[in-house]
Design an enzyme around this catalytic site. Structure first.
Site, short mmCIF file in Angstrom:
data_model
loop_
_atom_site.label_atom_id
_atom_site.label_comp_id
_atom_site.label_asym_id
_atom_site.label_seq_id
_atom_site.Cartn_x
_atom_site.Cartn_y
_atom_site.Cartn_z
N MET A 78 0.81 -1.20 0.00
CA MET A 78 0.00 0.00 0.00
C MET A 78 0.86 1.27 0.00
SD MET A 78 -3.00 -1.14 2.67
CE MET A 78 -3.98 0.34 2.42
N HIS A 79 0.21 2.40 -0.24
CA HIS A 79 0.74 3.75 -0.01
C HIS A 79 1.79 4.23 -1.01
CE1 HIS A 79 -1.29 3.08 3.75
NE2 HIS A 79 -0.37 2.28 4.23
N ASP A 237 -2.79 -4.77 0.55
CA ASP A 237 -2.34 -6.06 1.07
C ASP A 237 -3.06 -6.48 2.34
OD1 ASP A 237 -1.07 -4.13 2.63
OD2 ASP A 237 0.95 -4.76 2.11
#
Length: 485
Positions: A78-79, A237
């Site tokens: 992520m991110h 995830d």
């Protein structure tokens, strides 16, 4: 039919092949480089993700009728910030979730814009790993690159774009960008203004199980797949991993004792969290979830055994631990600072309560208990918000220790179920692909038919009562020591 789940991790891409009955037919992993161009920076080349994913799908589907592959979906780190220009070329390497360059931008968002405003816009506050601070960093430090931006996407969404041509993301992954109005499941116009970006630069938002397009014919031909293969949006995830453990529907819980520790609670309703101690994100089942993340969980046990005791025989170190709930030694599990619930990067780990007769096994027990107490901190916040969590799945390396699972069950007063398969985001991705292709009517149905439990640990009322007293001691230590860190 077959379904492919692609787990785009930080060190490797893991691909899983699942049949219509939920049986895992094959698993393949392929690594790619991680770059550290400056201290604290962490980057990867999106082109590497794509290349290794294609090669992985070739290996994954050897020995089957590739024309039977029906859908592909994802669970992804992520991110991360991936930016493309107007020719669809990657402008710069992706800035990853564990990149630490954005502290100034994070402070600006939390303190100048203000945490209350951020929470009203997105249901969350800024963390250095989130995507919005990365966009602000590029705007300030790489203005030429910022001006070139035509498309902003997350890591797994780059794969979806390359495979299908669909400029898309899903709501669970996008929730971690700090650009989404989580409650209303749409882009936050206020955050777009703060970051000085346009909605046309952002992908279309989908639910994780929705079809976003079809595999490009040229790629299908190269892989030997049908031209009808569907690409399904996928999930971040943590949400994909929750799908892979059956943590979907209302007030279901998943406890992960991995390197870091995660408490993940699914909810049919949006839950706002006071003091922003837990993340409040959209979930891959079309609803919401709360998540508390400890930065050090199983890594505490690894540090204690390997760095301090100089052993890798974890089981032997636990053999003499018998008196649960009676240990007077406490351990604060903050080796890398802490995220949930304290959001304090400066806090430190500590042992408290040793005497001349304190034993090695008591300190080992304290480490296991300290992690369980830390996870309970997040659980208590969820319970105080009205979520009635009494049962949880448990996964991760720490779940290999029945002793540690028993400690967690009694510290948190939870019945813990151990799933038969612990393949995380790759299994969740394959399940989302199956839902998107109509194999199952919902994520909940897929979970009920695929996820099987092999072991269950029940809390002992006597031990639970003992640990209740110990937890009341534990929760006083961080406030008392905070000023010293």
């Amino acid at each position: 039919m077959y379904y492919i789940g692609i787990d785009l991790g930080t060190s490797a891409v893991k691909l899983l092949l699942m049949d219509s009955d939920g049986n895992i037919k094959n698993i393949v992993s392929r690594e790619y480089p991680l770059y550290f161009p400056h201290p604290g920076w962490s980057e990867q080349k999106p082109e590497d993700w794509y290349h290794e994913s294609l090669e992985g799908m070739k290996a994954l589907t050897e020995g089957i009728d590739r024309r039977e592959v029906a859908g592909i979906s994802f669970g992804g780190q992520m991110h991360g910030l991936v930016i493309l220009d107007d020719k669809d070329q990657v402008i710069r390497p992706a800035i990853l979730w564990n990149d630490g360059r954005t502290q100034e931008e994070t402070d600006y968002l939390n303190h100048t814009i203000g945490e209350d405003k951020l929470a009203s816009y997105t249901a969350n506050i800024a963390f250095a790993g989130f995507t919005a601070p990365k966009i602000l960093w590029v705007r300030k430090h790489e203005p030429e690159n910022f001006r070139k931006i035509c498309k902003i996407m997350l890591p797994k969404d780059y794969l979806a774009y390359m495979l299908s041509g669909s400029f898309c993301t899903d709501l669970s992954d996008a929730s971690g960008m700090l650009l989404v109005d989580v409650k209303n499941r749409c882009w936050s116009q206020e955050m777009l203004e703060i970051c000085q970006i346009k909605e046309t630069q952002l992908p279309k938002l989908y639910e994780s199980y929705e079809v976003v397009g079809a595999l490009k014919p040229a790629i299908a031909d190269a892989l030997g797949f049908s031209h009808s293969v569907k690409i399904i949006a996928g999930a971040g995830d943590n949400a994909a991993s929750a799908v892979g453990t059956g943590t979907v529907g209302n007030e279901m819980c998943n406890l992960s004792l991995g390197t870091s520790g995660t408490l993940f609670i699914s909810s049919s309703r949006f839950v706002d969290t006071p003091n922003h101690a837990l993340h409040s994100f959209c979930h891959a089942d079309g609803h919401y979830h709360l998540m508390g993340c400890m930065l050090s969980a199983a890594s505490c046990n690894k540090w204690w055994n390997e760095e301090i005791l100089n052993t890798k025989d974890y089981a032997k170190e636990q053999e003499d631990i018998h008196r649960l709930g009676e240990n007077d030694v406490f351990y604060l599990p903050y080796l890398m600072g802490e995220r949930s619930p304290h959001n304090d990067p400066s806090c430190k780990a500590a042992f408290i309560g040793m005497r001349m007769d304190t034993s090695r096994s008591e300190m080992t027990q304290a480490v296991l208990e300290g992690v369980a107490f830390g996870l309970r901190d997040s659980l208590e916040i969820a319970r105080n918000l009205g979520l009635h969590v009494t049962r949880s799945k448990i996964v991760g390396g720490g779940s290999k220790s029945r002793l540690w699972m028993s400690i967690c069950a009694n510290v948190m007063n939870l019945t813990l179920d151990v799933p038969a398969i612990q393949e995380g985001p790759s299994l969740g991705g394959a399940m989302l692909a199956a839902v998107g292709c109509g194999e199952f009517s919902s994520v909940e149905e897929a979970a009920s038919k695929i996820i099987r439990i092999t072991d269950t640990i029940e809390p002992d009322p006597v031990l639970t009562e003992k640990y209740e007293e110990k937890y009341e001691h534990f929760r006083k230590f961080y406030p008392a020591l905070k000023g010293l860190f």
